[in-house]
Scaffold this motif. Structure first.
Motif, mmCIF file in Angstrom:
data_model
loop_
_atom_site.group_PDB
_atom_site.id
_atom_site.type_symbol
_atom_site.label_atom_id
_atom_site.label_comp_id
_atom_site.label_asym_id
_atom_site.label_seq_id
_atom_site.Cartn_x
_atom_site.Cartn_y
_atom_site.Cartn_z
ATOM 1 N N PRO A 42 38.210 54.649 47.168
ATOM 2 C CA PRO A 42 39.295 53.970 46.438
ATOM 3 C C PRO A 42 38.815 52.956 45.416
ATOM 4 C CG PRO A 42 39.080 53.119 48.672
ATOM 5 C CD PRO A 42 38.194 54.313 48.597
ATOM 6 N N ASP A 43 37.574 52.488 45.534
ATOM 7 C CA ASP A 43 37.064 51.477 44.608
ATOM 8 C C ASP A 43 36.146 52.054 43.540
ATOM 9 O OD1 ASP A 43 38.397 49.431 45.977
ATOM 10 O OD2 ASP A 43 36.752 49.206 47.407
ATOM 11 N N ASN A 44 36.068 53.359 43.460
ATOM 12 C CA ASN A 44 35.247 54.010 42.437
ATOM 13 C C ASN A 44 36.096 54.229 41.190
ATOM 14 O OD1 ASN A 44 33.619 55.580 40.823
ATOM 15 N ND2 ASN A 44 32.962 56.942 42.458
ATOM 16 N N PRO A 45 35.814 53.529 40.080
ATOM 17 C CA PRO A 45 36.660 53.667 38.888
ATOM 18 C C PRO A 45 36.627 55.074 38.292
ATOM 19 C CG PRO A 45 34.665 52.423 38.386
ATOM 20 C CD PRO A 45 34.705 52.581 39.873
ATOM 21 N N ASN A 46 35.539 55.805 38.508
ATOM 22 C CA ASN A 46 35.440 57.141 37.930
ATOM 23 C C ASN A 46 36.427 58.119 38.565
ATOM 24 O OD1 ASN A 46 33.364 56.483 36.108
ATOM 25 N ND2 ASN A 46 31.829 56.676 37.716
ATOM 26 N N VAL A 47 36.832 57.853 39.804
ATOM 27 C CA VAL A 47 37.852 58.699 40.428
ATOM 28 C C VAL A 47 39.167 58.582 39.673
ATOM 29 C CG1 VAL A 47 39.164 59.135 42.521
ATOM 30 C CG2 VAL A 47 36.759 58.509 42.680
ATOM 31 N N TRP A 48 39.572 57.350 39.419
ATOM 32 C CA TRP A 48 40.867 57.111 38.769
ATOM 33 C C TRP A 48 40.825 57.469 37.287
ATOM 34 C CZ3 TRP A 48 44.099 56.685 42.523
ATOM 35 C CH2 TRP A 48 43.700 56.097 43.719
ATOM 36 N N SER A 49 39.679 57.268 36.635
ATOM 37 C CA SER A 49 39.580 57.648 35.226
ATOM 38 C C SER A 49 39.596 59.161 35.066
ATOM 39 C CB SER A 49 38.304 57.064 34.601
ATOM 40 O OG SER A 49 37.146 57.560 35.255
#
Length: 412
Positions: free
Chosen positions: A160-167
């Motif tokens: 949940p804290d990996n920005p690349n997942v959300w991007s």
């Protein structure tokens, strides 16, 4: 992932070898040190030197060269020197060659554990998992966009804290029309990365279209926050151009889109905005270019001399103008901006023309004039700041490199 851990193990091997290497030489070094200490005669040599000097000193006293008081002083100095020389020779007992061997495997284990833990905290293991998911879906004969979204959502729960997942999820949600999910992913990304202009602009854009192209209070707040940090943010400028176009303010729409084009590198987006400018010009009754997005022009980087910065305000108007060398035609291209946007790079092409009869593509060279006008008037006024550049080549925009004009003079 197996290959990754194998690679980490291979990298750790040299470090472990360096830790073990001293143990292989421990016996030889121990024997050498023991032999040295056993055969060391430096103490006896120091005593012999002391005795020779004392004998010489006594002979000098007997000859009358020195008196008894001087003899005692020199003798005490010799004794002090002997004590100092022999004191440093005292050694601690030599430890066995195998002493401390158990510490080495403990340190080796500690190095491995710390390295693995550090990589799990600071490494890119999560990003490698994302890459593996993408490749897995691409190589799957039944792979689809929905499968990709499902796999990425699983990773979002695990990372949940990996920005690349959300991007990665945000644009996919947007392209598939899942706007609420796109907003949630983007807001999560903003929580992680911070409220930076590109992300705020994306959020403003998607909320703008979710509100059926209405500039709501929420969208306006995002626009204001973005422009406060970056007045040249192209996504927000494009959004404002759409809003102005919908209201029939075609001149304002063209101005926003021109400023957006100056800061966009994606050719498809540039072509889309230029098409919007062409349509707006048609609505205004201005003959548009036959081939919008093509043709010649000049890219200009405008900067303000630091020594003159105190003479202008952030909201003063900046006119960036291209004129023909002879000065016989009206301005060939004009772009308006504000001092707060400097330094900035703009594109002067036919879309910035004031008249179909005077366009920058009609000349091979142009003169650039940049002027700061506190009054906002098109005609120069005493006290205006300006800078210019003579004989700038007009060339295909796709190949043009930005030329620099510095505002460094005062109009008298």
């Amino acid at each position: 992932m197996t290959l990754l851990w194998i690679a980490i193990a291979v990298l750790l091997l040299p470090a472990l070898w360096l830790l073990v290497a001293p143990l292989r030489n421990a016996r030889r070094l121990h024997d050498q040190q023991h032999a040295f200490e056993t055969n060391d005669t430096s103490a006896e040599q120091n005593v012999a030197i002391f005795q020779r000097r004392l004998t010489s000193l006594e002979a000098a006293r007997e000859r009358g060269d020195i008196d008894a008081e001087r003899f005692e002083e020199d003798r005490l100095e010799l004794e002090r020197s002997l004590l100092e020389d022999t004191a440093v020779r005292a050694r601690r007992p030599l430890k066995p060659a195998g002493a401390g061997r158990l510490v080495v495997p403990v340190v080796m284990v500690a190095v491995v554990v710390v390295s693995v833990l550090w990589y799990q905290q600071q490494g890119a293991e999560g990003d490698l998992v994302l890459l593996a998911v993408q490749q897995e879906v691409q190589n799957d004969p039944e792979g689809s966009l929905s499968m990709y979204i499902e796999r990425m959502e699983e990773q979002a729960e695990r990372q949940p804290d990996n920005p690349n997942v959300w991007s990665a999820l945000f644009p996919v949600y947007r392209e598939t029309g899942q706007m609420p999910q796109a907003v949630d992913a983007l807001e999560r990304l903003i929580e992680i990365e911070g409220r930076i202009p590109p992300l705020l602009a994306q959020l403003a854009q998607i909320r703008f279209f979710m509100a059926e192209r209405e500039l709501t209070d929420e969208v306006q707040a995002l626009v204001d926050e973005t422009l406060e940090q970056d007045p040249r943010q192209p996504t927000v400028l494009g959004l404002l151009g759409v809003n102005a176009f919908d209201k029939g303010d075609y001149e304002q729409a063209i101005d926003h889109w021109r400023r957006a084009i100056a800061n966009i590198e994606d050719p498809d987006t540039v072509d889309s905005l230029r098409e919007g400018i062409r349509v707006a010009q048609e609505r205004m009754g201005i003959e548009p270019e036959e081939t919008v997005g093509e043709g010649n022009g000049i890219r200009v980087r405008v900067a303000l001399d630091e020594e003159l910065a105190g003479r202008v305000d952030d909201d003063d108007t900046v006119f960036i103008t291209a004129r023909d060398i002879e000065g016989e035609l009206p301005p060939l291209a004009v772009v308006r901006a504000q001092v707060s946007e400097l330094p900035m790079t703009v594109t002067l092409d036919n879309t910035a023309a004031m008249s179909p009869q005077a366009q920058i593509s009609q000349v091979q060279e142009a003169r650039l004039v940049v002027r700061v006008s506190p009054s906002g008037q098109a005609m120069p006024q005493p006290g205006d700041l300006f800078g210019d550049l003579e004989s700038v080549s007009v060339e295909p925009i796709e190949d043009a490199e930005a030329v620099e004009v510095v505002i460094n003079r005062v109009f008298e």
